[in-house]
Design an enzyme around this catalytic site. Sequence first.
Site, PDB file in Angstrom:
ATOM      1  CG  LEU A 235      60.714  62.672 -23.950  1.00  0.00           C
ATOM      2  CD1 LEU A 235      59.347  62.813 -24.673  1.00  0.00           C
ATOM      3  CD2 LEU A 235      61.510  62.461 -24.781  1.00  0.00           C
ATOM      4  CB  SER A 236      58.497  60.906 -21.347  1.00  0.00           C
ATOM      5  OG  SER A 236      57.564  60.533 -21.083  1.00  0.00           O
TER       6      SER A 236
END
Length: 422
Positions: A168-169
């Site tokens: 994620l991210s």
Amino acid sequence: MRLGFRISSRFRQLRQQRVGAALVGLGLVLAGGAAVAVAPAEPSTAAAGTWTARTAGGMTTQLYVPSTAPTLGTGRALMVNLHGCVQTSAALRDGGNWAATADARGMVVAIPAAPNGGVLLGCWDYYDGNHSRTSPGRHDDNLLQLVSDLLADPALDIDPDQVYLSGLSSGGGETMVMGCLAPDVFAGIGINAGPSVGTTSGQIGSVAVTQSQVTNTCRTFAGTASSGFGSQLTSVIYGSNDTTVAPGYNTLNAQVMAGIYSAGSQSSFSLAGLAGNNTAGSGTLWSDGTGPRVSLIQNTGMGHNWPAGGGPGGSYVTTNSIDYPAYVTDFFFDNNRRVERGTEPTDPPTEEPTDPPTEPGLYCGAATNAQHEAAGRAHSYGTNPYNPFYANVSEDYLGQGDATVTTLQESAGGRFDVVTTC
């Protein structure tokens, strides 16, 4: 000797040794180090199907090893999952919803903490365009060493052809970096709201790079390992309500990888029927002549979060999403091109063909994929409606889903080819 060369050499050694080695089979968690069926070994010192912590790649890593047998290939798959900035590996361990999928697939899951607290606030160092396999640094070498350490542990019985990475991210950005840097190591990458390779820390709010720039950066990262792109898969997912990382990066990342893979056939699919608590949104699939290569999902209503789709949730983890651990694992397992798969037997048809054969004794006709499979003309992997079908012997791609109608023509030797008409 550089780390990049050590890990490639280790992969080759493991492939050569796998057939003759008496590997520890259904195996189990590790005190110091953690398919189809392999004989079980001595009981492990730690309970199976639970999370344990260990040091690997110079990082504290949360590790899950199921008690169930692997469902593909000759060993267990490994999914490395990277947290985002501010988020922790413990948050993904507790709320990421990995255990059920790991149990279903007999898959090891490793969630490392970014070394030394990350670049800043726990961020992975995906930034800029100067990552190098021959002179790794930053966090790239830690992740390559993590994979090498886990592959070297016989109690884990990990198949080097089934090593996957997701995040994620900043973890999504680092996932793309590693997928480009080491396509020979990672058979599949799952990018969740990650900025494209070559971007800086200040270029997250709007798309600041072009497709050609990202493509060139990715290819440069790969260098002599570029042949790994020929069998790699990519899954990208993001939320419509993400106000942290520009949503355009997700479409760009999918387009870049589809271009690198020469997957030029684009189609759409519905999220209806997927596991999870929110299946609103849209899906796009890029395929080549053999089948799916890149999947892009926009999950409507989701923000900048890991899409757990179940479980308790947590910091930057949402349950109001599809069950992405289940989806990305199934996508990789169903379409993995590095694992040898047995073909279905080409028995005589058990049903009446819908069209007459063009030659006596040889079939040619249109039918649903499920009917072709039942009659011994095709085979598939996965679960309807996203299961890809392939014609026996020719391995022509028939599309996805039991109900999809295709026309097959039989030739000598039980070979079936996709044709437009008989």
